[in-house]
Each structure stands twice: as structure tokens, then as C-alpha cells.
Design a protein around this motif. Structure first.
Motif, PDB file in Angstrom:
ATOM      1  N   LEU C 118      51.666  22.954  58.452  1.00  0.00           N
ATOM      2  CA  LEU C 118      50.978  22.178  57.418  1.00  0.00           C
ATOM      3  C   LEU C 118      49.678  21.583  57.945  1.00  0.00           C
ATOM      4  N   PRO C 119      48.589  21.672  57.186  1.00  0.00           N
ATOM      5  CA  PRO C 119      47.340  21.027  57.608  1.00  0.00           C
ATOM      6  C   PRO C 119      47.445  19.501  57.451  1.00  0.00           C
ATOM      7  N   VAL C 120      46.724  18.773  58.295  1.00  0.00           N
ATOM      8  CA  VAL C 120      46.684  17.309  58.195  1.00  0.00           C
ATOM      9  C   VAL C 120      45.511  16.914  57.295  1.00  0.00           C
ATOM     10  N   PRO C 121      45.780  16.189  56.217  1.00  0.00           N
ATOM     11  CA  PRO C 121      44.667  15.757  55.350  1.00  0.00           C
ATOM     12  C   PRO C 121      43.658  14.933  56.142  1.00  0.00           C
ATOM     13  N   ALA C 122      42.395  15.091  55.793  1.00  0.00           N
ATOM     14  CA  ALA C 122      41.327  14.436  56.550  1.00  0.00           C
ATOM     15  C   ALA C 122      41.475  12.915  56.554  1.00  0.00           C
ATOM     16  N   ASN C 123      41.944  12.367  55.460  1.00  0.00           N
ATOM     17  CA  ASN C 123      42.013  10.909  55.354  1.00  0.00           C
ATOM     18  C   ASN C 123      43.373  10.333  55.733  1.00  0.00           C
ATOM     19  N   ALA C 124      44.216  11.131  56.388  1.00  0.00           N
ATOM     20  CA  ALA C 124      45.544  10.628  56.764  1.00  0.00           C
ATOM     21  C   ALA C 124      45.438   9.549  57.829  1.00  0.00           C
ATOM     22  N   SER C 125      46.192   8.458  57.661  1.00  0.00           N
ATOM     23  CA  SER C 125      46.284   7.455  58.724  1.00  0.00           C
ATOM     24  C   SER C 125      46.878   8.122  59.956  1.00  0.00           C
ATOM     25  N   PRO C 126      46.273   7.930  61.142  1.00  0.00           N
ATOM     26  CA  PRO C 126      46.840   8.573  62.336  1.00  0.00           C
ATOM     27  C   PRO C 126      48.213   8.022  62.707  1.00  0.00           C
ATOM     28  N   THR C 127      48.626   6.913  62.110  1.00  0.00           N
ATOM     29  CA  THR C 127      49.939   6.354  62.443  1.00  0.00           C
ATOM     30  C   THR C 127      50.973   6.568  61.351  1.00  0.00           C
ATOM     31  N   PHE C 128      50.621   7.218  60.246  1.00  0.00           N
ATOM     32  CA  PHE C 128      51.579   7.270  59.137  1.00  0.00           C
ATOM     33  C   PHE C 128      51.472   8.592  58.360  1.00  0.00           C
TER      34      PHE C 128
END
Lengths: 273, 273, 273
Positions: C118-128
């Protein structure tokens, strides 16, 4: 009611080993059985209003607009303390007027927030306004009742002074005096210092009664084992964290404790070697 | 099924750190995925049937009529102990026949309550009748099955003698011999003595192994710090409480402990100075 | 979306005293507010991937086909660790690629299981990533998105070697080297040894660092007080149990500890006197 049933989200200090938390769901369903009721947390420490205020804010960010929050941390239940409902562009919330809505209120535009005082039903148990006052009103609001239908306008809710960090400019940047709002399940010590309080500055260090750290990281896995670091958590508050360990245990910090955070001068762009 | 999906409410001693509690929801949804399933509490102390009976009663009062309760505190699971379903004007409930339904049964009109014995499905896990027997039957009842469709009529469920206070008249009022049914999340020690047992008398004092109190209040905030007082809690049981402190810790009382409550004579209307 | 809203089931190590667990529900409802979201457990010990894998398997057996699991035990959140979604005939699941899906994957037919990254959304919190990546993807899959719509095919997820018992034939039967996967709420010490691993043999004894038992029973009430016995639990794993007591406390065994189980020879049919 719309095709999608409205949602009531619960934040309390009731714990979940009794029936108090579920009684809020039952009370909502007595008003409208199709409501989606979700327990956000019942794990606020008994009577800890600051922690409740933080959790309420964090939850409000996580739920869709239109969610109605029912927040009950209410050690003065049954006394003359006021019961309120507030409305902002982001959220509607019922709660005792003891500071629980502090962040929700303060972070809303001053001209787009309202507060009403709620009457206590004659037959309410003096020990359980959650079931007999707050949950039924939250359910009615979720079903479409306006604030004016459930209460009487008042100027503003009570807000907790200690929920807001004080930021003072210094010779080489700024210093934020804040508190630990919550120690979370992983032992992260979450402060009252918010991204908005930084005003573009960056966090560079923190000092507390028994120690300090100058380590600032992006996520938990970046922290060397045994060390305590600063990071901006998922609700936008600065927190102390450790790697697979409890920062609270490593620092001795607990709910409400004071902590000082050092901020870089405006325009600071990280340390040069 | 009606427009509003029926509700199954769960009361167990499973805790919530495993998947046992959620497996009941899954089992209900295998019968009918539209059921609203609500966890009332999974925090009954393991095997504590008296506490389970109290929580079940408190929850039944809080939920809309028509809710089906699935109660599982079942240390004898997999043995010959009977599994039952009961129906009263207020509630329907499935449970092992070990006393869990004591209050639900005893507080219903004698001519308007029924009990059936439930068969054990051949493929039921001997260690998990909650998932394989109780939840599926609760779901079927919620979806409209009658008691006769799920079991065989029996006279009455087993009821716990210790769940009911004994009230004896005395020279100057009455004395109720009761027990602590539950110590709640706040440390309130909730007794087996109910408003109905008072028969119009008022509570004036309580005595236990290591202490006593003559303080009777209306709500928690009325209690002086450090003191233990009596009040009538939100489920109609007399309880010992303290101010922002645990009455259980202050008194040393725990689940099942004996306590004696002194009642005023009939017609008593409070103390004159 | 079908008449019956799809279900997303949550398994995490978030605990329930903060708002992290509820934020997953909120994130799902931002995708589709009609989703049924159920908290299977948030009580996995922080970072305990083996326990999470066991709970995920136990839950998958308990829920109807079509349920989408969102599993987050993710100490490496925000690093380069992969995020995945898998699909088997029984279940679909999103998780960090650290072994959480071990049992789901290994117990599915090799030609009927798939895994995507799965790709990581650009605006994802790096801790959540639970809130910002896993829950939204689980919601999309529940609403009908295929694995190919949410990620990029990869060969297989990471699987935990220690999740699978090693069974070695011996002169008089076989010996299984396994581990304690979970200590449950009742103190039962559940091993990694599964019915399928027994290959028709029966369990006859167990040995651990400080003790042993030769008692094999069908259910908890068959165990003499004070003794520790072996039985096959409701998820099909061999466990050590005691009667109204904690087998973990009686044996000193905890999560991850090694234990050796002795198996009867093939064709064994119980002890003759």
C-alpha cells in the motif's frame, strides 16, 4: 432523519467495567434507536478535566463533520455547576461547564461559536446526569434539534487556563511553559503545546523537574533506545516519547506536570554541525 | 425485521483484551448482520455472578424495551449446568442458569415472566458457549423468535439468595443485612439493598467489619473530603461513596462483603437538630 | 453498497484509554458513514506482533465472511516498513508487513491468496498510519475496492517463524516445540500449537522451564482446583488452563515463552488404566 444515521460520540471518565458508559448508548437509543453511537474513550482518569479536553479535541479531528460529542467528566454532578452545549463550525458538544470544551471552543472562530445552558430534567438522578441529561440532549441535537431548542444562550463556557501554553520570547528564540495534558497508552507524555502556539518556530529542547532532552524526531522509530525525544503527535500537540518504552516512566512526568519547551528563533531551519 | 434493527446487549466477564467479547458480535452477525450489538460491559470480575446480576439489572433499566441481553459469566461452561432464556415485560435475556438473571427475574411480576432451557448445539466448543450457544440464540430472539422456538419451558431460573437484602424490624426502625454487589470504577461500594426493600423507610447509617457511617447524602459532591457516605445510586441501590476518592479503599470493602444498613422507622422525615 | 452495510473489524495495540482506537472508526466513517465498525480488541500488548497475529486469526473465525480486518500493531510506523493488504477465501486484511497476518496467510490455500503493498498518503501523520493509511484503505476495500485498486502486487507478506510450532517425531510419538502466543484475560496460556499441527495425534503432556503437566481435559470445569491442564481452546490452539485461576500465574509462563508439548503416537486412543 437522513439516510445515514447521525453519530453521537462519547468521551467520559466512566471506565468500561460498569454499565455507566453503555447507559449513555441506551439513553441515546431511547431518543432515536437508529443513532450510531461510538465510544471514543471512557478512559479519562476520574475527574481529569484537562485530559478530557485534550481527548475531546483529538477525537473531534478524527470524526466526520456533523458528529455530536457527549463529554462527561463531571465530579460536580448534581450540584449547581452548569450543563452546556456548544456549537462550532467543526463540532457540536454537550458537557458539564467545567472546562471540558476548552480546546473545542478556543480553536473555533470567535464569531462562529455558540454556547447554551441546559436545563436539568426534574427526574434526573442526582448522580448520573450523563444518562439523564447529557446523552438525551446529544441525541436530540444529532437528530436535528438546534441549540436554541435544547438550552438558553450564554456568553461562553468555562475554559481551563492551564490548557494553553504560555510562549515568551527570549534572547535566542522563545520558551513555552506548558503542562502534560495526557500520558497515553504507550507512555507518551503529551503536552498542552500546540503547533499553532509555535507560530512558525521549531521545537528544539524540553526541560522538566528532573531532566531535559534536545532530541527532536519525526516518529517513534527514530528514537534511540533508552532516550526521550520530542515530536509533534497526531493531534498536533508536542509530546515526549521513547522507543518501545514509556517516556512518562523514563522522565517521571505525569498528568498535569509542568514542562518547559525551548523554541528556535523564527526562521530557524535546523542545526548546522 | 423492522425498520430499526433490533439490539443485542452484551454483559460478560470476558474482558476486552482478547477476541472473546467481539466473537459474540460476530456470532450475532452470522445470524443477522443488521443487528445492533452493544457491549454493555465485559468487565465483570471473572466468575462473579452477583456482580453480573447487578450489572445486568442496571443495564436493562438503561436500554429501550425490546433489547435482548446476552449475559455470560460462566465458569461451569461445558458441564451439565443449564443454559436458559427468560422473558419479562421489561427484558429478554439468555444466560447460564447460575443466578445471573436473579434481579431481572425477581423484579418482574410473577405471572408475567417465563423461562426456557436451551439445548447445546452439537458442534459447540466446550469452552465457549458464549459464541456457539448464547449469542446465536440472543440474535434469533432479537430477530423475532419466541422463547418456545429456542428452548423448552422450565419453572424458574436459579436465583442467588445473597442478591437480596434481609430487612428485619427493630425497636427503632429496621436493619438490613446486605452485601457489596459491585465496587464500581470510582470505588463506590454498591450494596444489594434496593429502594424497593426500604418499603418507605430511609437509610440512616451503615456498619461494616471495620467501620461505620451516619452520613447520608444526595450526590457525590455533597460528601466532605475523606468521609464515606451513603446514597441511593442511579440503579436504585444503596451505595457507599466518597468525594473524589474510593469508598472501597477507605472502608476496605470488596465484592461480596457483608454490610449492615440501619433504616429509620416508617414515617421518619429526617433528623431534627 | 449492499443493503447490509459492510463491516470493518479492528485489531490493535492502541488500548482504549486514548482516542487512537476510535480515530480508526472516524477514519472509516469519513470514507463511508454507513460502515459497521467493530473493535475486536485494542488490547494487544504494545508491539506484540505474535499476540496480534493470534487475535487476528481468532477473530477472523468468529466474524462473517466479507468482514475486512484492519490490524495495527506497528512499532515501526513512519519508517520504510511496508504496509500491505491481503486477501484469502476467508478474509481481507490491511496491516503493517511485520508478521501480523502470519496465521491468516499461512492457513489459506497457496493458490488462493494475494498480497499488495500500500502507498503511504503524502499527508499521513508519521506517527499514526492507523488513522491516515490503514483504516481508510480497509474502508475502501469493505466498500468494494479490489486489492489492485488500493496497492501494488507483491509476492507474500512477512510471516513470523515463531508463530508455527515445530513437530518432531520421537520414539513414542512426537514432540512439539512451541511458544505462548497469548495469555488471555482468564490467565489461560495459549500456545502456537494448532489442531492442524497435531496431524491426528493427541496431546498428552506439556513441559516448560519450571514444571510440567500430564492432565488433558475438555473444558475448564474439568480441571481439579490448583492444577494446570491442557485443552484445545475455542480458536483451535492448545492452551494451558486452570480452574478459576490463572494458569499463567501458576506456571510462570508469559507471552513468547517456550513450551514443549508431548504428542501421542498416531492412532493413540487415550490411556488404558
Amino acid at each position: 432523519m437522513a439516510d445515514v444515521p447521525p453519530c453521537v460520540a462519547l468521551v467520559t471518565d466512566y471506565g468500561i467495567d460498569d454499565t455507566y458508559a453503555a447507559a449513555l448508548v441506551g439513553a441515546c437509543w431511547r431518543v432515536e434507536p437508529r443513532l450510531r453511537c461510538v465510544s471514543v474513550t471512557h478512559g479519562v482518569s476520574p475527574g481529569d478535566v484537562l485530559a478530557g479536553a485534550y481527548h475531546l479535541k483529538a477525537a473531534a479531528r478524527a470524526f466526520p463533520a456533523g458528529t455530536v460529542f457527549c463529554a462527561v467528566v463531571d465530579p460536580e454532578v448534581g450540584t449547581e455547576r452548569r450543563a452546556i452545549a456548544i456549537e462550532t463550525p467543526e463540532v457540536r458538544c454537550v458537557a458539564p461547564d467545567n472546562g471540558l470544551v476548552t480546546y473545542l471552543w478556543l480553536e473555533a472562530p470567535a464569531d462562529r461559536r455558540r454556547c447554551v445552558s441546559l436545563p436539568v430534567p426534574a427526574n434526573a438522578s442526582p448522580t448520573f446526569h450523563g444518562r439523564d441529561l447529557f446523552a438525551p440532549v446529544a441525541a436530540r441535537i444529532a437528530c436535528g434539534a438546534s441549540l436554541d431548542e435544547v438550552g438558553t444562550p450564554v456568553d461562553a463556557p468555562h475554559c481551563l487556563a492551564e490548557a494553553v501554553a504560555r510562549v515568551d520570547a527570549t534572547v535566542d528564540g522563545a520558551r513555552a511553559s506548558c503542562r502534560i495534558a495526557v500520558v497515553d497508552h504507550f507512555g507518551n507524555a503529551i503536552t498542552t503545546l500546540r503547533l499553532a502556539d509555535l507560530d512558525g518556530r521549531e521545537v528544539v529542547a524540553a526541560r522538566w523537574a528532573t531532566g531535559e532532552t534536545r532530541l527532536v524526531v519525526r516518529t517513534y522509530a527514530d528514537i534511540p533506545p533508552g532516550e526521550v525525544a520530542l515530536l509533534v503527535g497526531s493531534a498536533g500537540h508536542v509530546e515526549l516519547a521513547a522507543r518501545r518504552a514509556s517516556a512518562a516512566a523514563l522522565t517521571g512526568l505525569g498528568h498535569g506536570d509542568a514542562i518547559e519547551v525551548e523554541l528556535a528563533p523564527l526562521g530557524f531551519r535546523g542545526w548546522s554541525a
